[in-house]
Scaffold this active site. Structure first.
Site, short mmCIF file in Angstrom:
data_model
loop_
_atom_site.label_atom_id
_atom_site.label_comp_id
_atom_site.label_asym_id
_atom_site.label_seq_id
_atom_site.Cartn_x
_atom_site.Cartn_y
_atom_site.Cartn_z
N ASN A 58 -9.93 -0.90 -1.63
CA ASN A 58 -8.51 -0.62 -1.44
C ASN A 58 -7.75 -1.23 -2.62
OD1 ASN A 58 -5.81 -0.74 -0.71
ND2 ASN A 58 -6.20 -1.28 1.42
N HIS A 88 -3.75 7.12 1.26
CA HIS A 88 -3.94 5.80 0.66
C HIS A 88 -5.33 5.32 1.10
CE1 HIS A 88 -3.98 1.60 0.02
NE2 HIS A 88 -3.81 1.31 1.29
N CYS A 116 0.82 -1.22 0.00
CA CYS A 116 0.00 0.00 0.00
C CYS A 116 0.86 1.27 0.00
CB CYS A 116 -0.96 0.00 1.18
SG CYS A 116 -2.14 -1.36 1.06
N1 COA Z 1 -18.74 -9.47 6.74
C1 COA Z 1 -19.36 -9.74 7.89
N2 COA Z 1 -18.70 -10.00 9.03
C2 COA Z 1 -17.38 -9.99 9.01
C3 COA Z 1 -16.66 -9.71 7.83
C4 COA Z 1 -17.40 -9.44 6.67
N3 COA Z 1 -16.82 -9.15 5.49
N4 COA Z 1 -15.35 -9.76 8.10
C5 COA Z 1 -15.23 -10.05 9.40
N5 COA Z 1 -16.45 -10.20 9.95
C6 COA Z 1 -16.79 -10.51 11.34
C7 COA Z 1 -15.67 -11.19 12.07
O1 COA Z 1 -15.69 -12.58 11.82
C8 COA Z 1 -15.99 -10.86 13.50
O2 COA Z 1 -17.01 -11.70 13.94
P1 COA Z 1 -17.03 -12.23 15.47
O3 COA Z 1 -17.12 -11.00 16.31
O4 COA Z 1 -18.23 -13.09 15.49
O5 COA Z 1 -15.73 -12.96 15.63
C9 COA Z 1 -16.59 -9.46 13.42
O6 COA Z 1 -16.99 -9.29 12.05
C10 COA Z 1 -15.60 -8.37 13.81
O7 COA Z 1 -14.39 -8.62 13.12
P2 COA Z 1 -13.14 -7.69 13.27
O8 COA Z 1 -12.06 -8.18 12.38
O9 COA Z 1 -12.84 -7.50 14.73
O10 COA Z 1 -13.75 -6.33 12.73
P3 COA Z 1 -13.14 -4.91 12.69
O11 COA Z 1 -14.04 -3.98 13.33
O12 COA Z 1 -11.70 -4.89 13.13
O13 COA Z 1 -13.17 -4.58 11.15
C11 COA Z 1 -11.70 -4.47 9.27
C12 COA Z 1 -12.44 -5.37 10.26
C13 COA Z 1 -10.85 -5.38 8.40
C14 COA Z 1 -12.71 -3.74 8.44
C15 COA Z 1 -10.85 -3.48 10.07
O14 COA Z 1 -10.10 -4.12 11.05
C16 COA Z 1 -9.92 -2.72 9.19
O15 COA Z 1 -10.34 -2.00 8.30
N6 COA Z 1 -8.61 -2.80 9.44
C17 COA Z 1 -7.64 -2.12 8.65
C18 COA Z 1 -7.52 -2.83 7.35
C19 COA Z 1 -6.70 -2.07 6.36
O16 COA Z 1 -6.77 -0.88 6.29
N7 COA Z 1 -5.94 -2.80 5.59
C20 COA Z 1 -5.15 -2.27 4.59
C21 COA Z 1 -4.00 -1.58 5.19
S1 COA Z 1 -3.12 -0.85 3.97
#
Ligand code: COA
Length: 335
Positions: free
Chosen positions: A292, A262, A115
């Site tokens: 992304n 980004h 990224c």
């Molecule tokens: N749809 C529905 N539910 C989903 C899911 C999806 N696409 N992906 C994950 N879940 C569920 C998980 O299984 C979890 O369920 P549980 O509570 O029963 O275990 C719940 O949603 C919460 O998951 P979690 O990973 O803790 O969610 P979050 O609030 O951290 O959000 C992201 C997940 C990935 C959106 C977030 O962490 C994020 O954006 N992180 C940064 C990612 C990023 O920017 N990456 C690129 C960097 S350059």
């Protein structure tokens, strides 16, 4: 020392729109979850047979950037290609661009900083131009994520976020005396390398494993992301590296005319915007449409912001990126 300047911008995304509802048909997810956590409404995916690949999309974006810079492929002195999803394990995308655009035997450098790839690539271009070694460098960020994501419920935490596309910039020796790249700032912290990674194919998960074992449950061939961990680090590093860039130029947040972060997650961009108290018109986001797109996200966003007339001559434009590695960086430019 010379000063470099972006003289042409271009972008390309595949026609195939994939909405959150489309994804909910193949995995257990839903529009509300994706929009609430990431801001993403839809993304583009290459469709089998549409002729696109990482290098092909890069070439399409590059052609637009070149024409806007009023240059031809033969005017370019160097190609820098940033991607985490090359068409081939090796060689990289740079030589494919060199061939496709029938360029001179100029150097083709591949950048693998995920990224942060575009900011790293831009910084490299800037150094080559500053020293006077080259006059025009073609910088491309392009990604074909959809070819390698896990579109089952197992992969939903990652696969809903990423999209395909390409952006390109021609970086030239600034002959106008106005504006240009003021500085770039790059960082890495490899102790977090596993937190956002794709471990195979690689020399750790090499051909015998793929051919002989091919276990269905084996996941190193899909990206892994510790989302919460990445999020927490991203907001800190984005803030730090923007501040670092501003301070290096004796500027402050109030001097920013346009921040192009980004496009990792709309919530990350909003966090930074609130932290710096920037009004909506000074932060550009298009993750809602494209997801992304990793190394392509900044050049696509920069191109769109410019096309929409949101960047004008004399504006202070700040690019900031964070991603796998972890790596992060910023570029401070006077347009
Ligand atoms: N749809 C529905 N539910 C989903 C899911 C999806 N696409 N992906 C994950 N879940 C569920 C998980 O299984 C979890 O369920 P549980 O509570 O029963 O275990 C719940 O949603 C919460 O998951 P979690 O990973 O803790 O969610 P979050 O609030 O951290 O959000 C992201 C997940 C990935 C959106 C977030 O962490 C994020 O954006 N992180 C940064 C990612 C990023 O920017 N990456 C690129 C960097 S350059």
């Amino acid at each position: 020392m010379y000063i470099s300047k972006i003289t042409g911008l271009g972008s390309y995304v595949p026609e195939n729109v994939v909405t959150n509802d489309d994804l909910s048909k193949v995995m257990d997810t839903n529009d509300a979850w994706i929009q609430e956590r990431t801001g993403i409404k839809e993304r583009r995916h290459i469709k089998k047979g549409d002729g696109n690949s990482t290098s092909v999309m890069g070439v399409k974006a590059a052609k637009i950037a070149l024409s806007r810079a009023s240059l031809g492929p033969k005017d370019i002195d160097m190609i820098i290609f940033a991607t985490l999803s090359p068409d081939m394990y090796f060689p990289g995308g740079g030589v494919q661009v060199q061939e496709a655009l029938d360029m001179r035997t100029v150097p083709a450098l591949d950048v693998r900083n995920q990224c942060s790839g575009f900011v790293y690539a831009l910084s490299v271009a800037d150094q080559f131009i500053k020293t006077g070694m080259y006059k025009h460098v073609l910088v491309i960020g392009s990604e074909n994520h959809s070819g390698g994501l896990d579109f089952t419920t197992r992969g939903r935490g990652v696969s809903v976020i990423f999209g395909d596309g390409a952006g390109a910039a021609v970086v030239s020796r600034n002959e106008t005396g106005k504006g240009g790249i003021l500085s770039t700032h790059l960082h890495s912290e490899g102790k977090h390398k596993d937190e956002l990674s794709l471990q195979g194919p690689s020399t750790q998960y090499w051909v015998p494993e793929i051919i002989e074992k091919n276990p269905q449950e084996d996941i190193p061939y899909y990206p892994y992301m510790n989302g919460t961990f990445v999020f927490k680090h991203a907001v800190v590093r984005f803030s730090e590296v923007i501040k670092e860039g501003l301070e290096a130029n004796k500027l402050s947040v109030s001097d920013i005319d346009m921040l192009i972060p980004h496009q990792a997650n709309l919530r990350i961009s909003q966090f930074i915007q609130e932290k710096f108290k920037l009004p909506n018109e000074k932060v550009f986001n298009n993750i809602q449409k494209y997801g992304n797109t990793t190394a392509a996200s900044i050049p696509i966003a920069l191109t769109e912001a410019w096309e929409e007339g949101k960047i004008k001559e004399g504006d202070l434009v700040v690019l900031a990126a964070f991603g796998s590695g972890f790596t992060w960086g910023s570029a401070i430019m006077r347009w």
